[in-house]
Design a protein around this motif. Structure first.
Motif, PDB file in Angstrom:
ATOM      1  N   GLN A  28       0.802  -1.212   0.000  1.00 23.67           N
ATOM      2  CA  GLN A  28       0.000   0.000   0.000  1.00 23.67           C
ATOM      3  C   GLN A  28       0.841   1.271   0.000  1.00 23.67           C
ATOM      4  N   LYS A  29       1.799   1.384   0.924  1.00 23.46           N
ATOM      5  CA  LYS A  29       2.586   2.625   1.015  1.00 23.46           C
ATOM      6  C   LYS A  29       3.463   2.829  -0.215  1.00 23.46           C
ATOM      7  N   GLN A  33       2.747   1.761  -3.125  1.00 24.23           N
ATOM      8  CA  GLN A  33       1.849   2.112  -4.220  1.00 24.23           C
ATOM      9  C   GLN A  33       1.489   3.598  -4.164  1.00 24.23           C
ATOM     10  N   GLU A  34       1.294   4.132  -2.946  1.00 21.04           N
ATOM     11  CA  GLU A  34       1.026   5.561  -2.806  1.00 21.04           C
ATOM     12  C   GLU A  34       2.228   6.374  -3.302  1.00 21.04           C
ATOM     13  N   GLU A  74       0.769  10.291   2.382  1.00 26.23           N
ATOM     14  CA  GLU A  74       0.192   8.974   2.656  1.00 26.23           C
ATOM     15  C   GLU A  74       1.258   7.880   2.594  1.00 26.23           C
ATOM     16  N   ALA A  75       2.303   8.122   1.796  1.00 20.85           N
ATOM     17  CA  ALA A  75       3.399   7.150   1.715  1.00 20.85           C
ATOM     18  C   ALA A  75       4.404   7.312   2.845  1.00 20.85           C
ATOM     19  N   LYS A 133      -0.180  12.289  -1.839  1.00 26.65           N
ATOM     20  CA  LYS A 133       0.278  10.909  -1.975  1.00 26.65           C
ATOM     21  C   LYS A 133       1.584  10.685  -1.223  1.00 26.65           C
ATOM     22  N   GLN A 178      -5.762   6.708 -11.628  1.00 27.49           N
ATOM     23  CA  GLN A 178      -5.539   6.368 -10.226  1.00 27.49           C
ATOM     24  C   GLN A 178      -6.513   7.087  -9.307  1.00 27.49           C
ATOM     25  N   GLN A 179      -7.012   8.245  -9.747  1.00 31.39           N
ATOM     26  CA  GLN A 179      -7.976   9.009  -8.961  1.00 31.39           C
ATOM     27  C   GLN A 179      -9.413   8.674  -9.336  1.00 31.39           C
ATOM     28  N   GLU A 202       2.288   6.199  -7.128  1.00 34.68           N
ATOM     29  CA  GLU A 202       1.265   7.076  -7.700  1.00 34.68           C
ATOM     30  C   GLU A 202       1.678   8.534  -7.595  1.00 34.68           C
TER      31      GLU A 202
END
Length: 278
Positions: free
Chosen positions: A65-66, A68-69, A205-206, A202, A143-144, A72
Motif C-alpha cells: 500500500q505505502k 503504491q502511494e 500517505e506514503a 500521496k 488512479q484518482q 502514484e
C-alpha cells in the motif's frame, strides 16, 4: 470524463498536426509513395505508448500500500512535468513547428539507402512524445478515477482529434489553432496544479512528506468532495474539502508562476494557424 477528453483532444490534435504537416510536405515534394512509412511510425508510437502504460499499471499493482502511494505520487509528478513542458513547448514551437518538421524530413530523406526507415524513425519520435505524455497523465487520472468515465473520455478525445486532424489536412475545416492551444494550455496548467497538490498528498500517505499538514479550511459540511459539484471540482481543479497548508501553497505557487510565464507576451512571429494553412 471532461479532463481526459480535453487532454487527449489537445494531444491528439498536436499529433495529427505533425502527421498532417509531414503528409502535406511529402505530397508537395512528389514523395507520396513514402506515406506508408509515416503510418508505420505512427502505429509504432501508439504501440509503444500502450505498452508503457500497461507495463506501469501492472508494475504498480504488485506494490504494498505505502509503496503504491509513493509510486502514484511519482507518476503524478512526472505527469505534471510532462504536461507543463508540453504546454510551454507548444507555446514556443508553434511559430516554427512547420519549418522544423520540414528540415527533419529533408534530413531523413537525405539517406538515399534507407529513406523509409529514416522517415519511420522521425515520425515515431515525434508522435511517441505526445503518446508518452498522454500515458503518464492518464495513469495519474485513472488512479484518482476508478470508473469507466475517464477511459471513455480519453477515447472520445482521441476520436474527435482524429476527425479534426483529417479536416485540417483535407482543408474542409478551419480552426483557430493559436487560440485553441492558448485556452487548452491555461486549462492544462489548472489541471497540473491540482495534480501537483495531489502528489504532495500521496507523498504524505506514503510517509515521505509530513510537513505543513495543518488543515486550512473544512468545507466538508457545505461542499463535500463526494457531492456532484465537489466531484466535478475535484476532477477539474483538484478540489479537496479539507486541504492542508502544503497542498494550498503548492497549488497557488505553481498556478501563479506557470500562468505568469504562459500569458507573458512573446515577440510576434508566424503563428501555428498560418503554418497549418500555408
Amino acid at each position: 470524463m471532461l479532463i481526459p477528453f480535453l487532454i487527449m483532444l489537445r494531444e491528439g490534435i498536436e499529433a495529427a498536426l505533425i502527421v498532417g504537416i509531414v503528409a502535406g510536405y511529402l505530397q508537395k515534394s512528389g514523395r507520396s509513395s513514402l506515406m506508408p512509412a509515416v503510418w508505420v511510425g505512427v502505429l509504432l508510437a501508439a504501440a509503444l505508448s500502450l505498452f508503457v502504460g500497461a507495463g506501469l499499471q501492472l508494475f504498480a499493482a504488485e506494490f504494498p500500500q505505502k509503496q503504491q502511494e509513493l509510486f502514484e505520487g511519482l507518476v503524478g509528478l512526472v505527469a505534471v512535468v510532462l504536461l507543463t513542458s508540453m504546454v510551454f513547448w507548444m507555446r514556443k514551437a508553434a511559430r516554427s513547428i512547420k519549418g522544423q518538421l520540414h528540415a527533419s524530413i529533408d534530413q531523413a530523406l537525405a539517406h538515399t539507402g534507407g529513406q523509409a526507415w529514416a522517415l519511420i524513425g522521425m515520425v515515431f519520435l515525434a508522435v511517441a512524445r505526445e503518446g508518452l505524455e498522454s500515458v503518464f497523465f492518464l495513469l495519474a487520472v485513472f488512479q484518482q478515477s476508478k470508473g469507466w468515465e475517464a477511459p471513455a473520455g480519453a477515447l472520445a478525445g482521441v476520436a474527435v482529434a482524429v476527425a479534426i486532424g483529417y479536416g485540417l489536412y483535407s482543408g474542409s475545416l478551419r480552426l483557430d489553432l493559436r487560440r485553441f492551444f492558448r485556452l487548452t494550455g491555461m486549462f492544462i496548467l489548472l489541471v497540473a496544479a491540482g495534480l501537483l497538490s495531489g502528489v504532495l498528498r500521496k507523498l504524505h500517505e506514503a510517509g515521505v512528506w509530513n510537513h505543513l499538514q495543518q488543515v486550512v479550511f473544512d468545507a466538508s459540511g457545505t461542499l463535500p468532495i463526494d457531492s456532484p459539484v465537489g466531484a466535478v471540482l475535484s476532477g477539474l481543479l483538484g478540489y479537496q474539502a479539507t486541504p492542508v497548508l502544503g497542498e494550498v501553497l503548492v497549488y497557488l505557487a505553481f498556478l501563479v508562476c506557470s500562468l505568469f510565464f504562459f500569458l507573458r507576451p512573446m515577440q510576434a512571429r508566424p503563428t501555428l494557424q498560418q503554418a497549418a494553412e500555408s
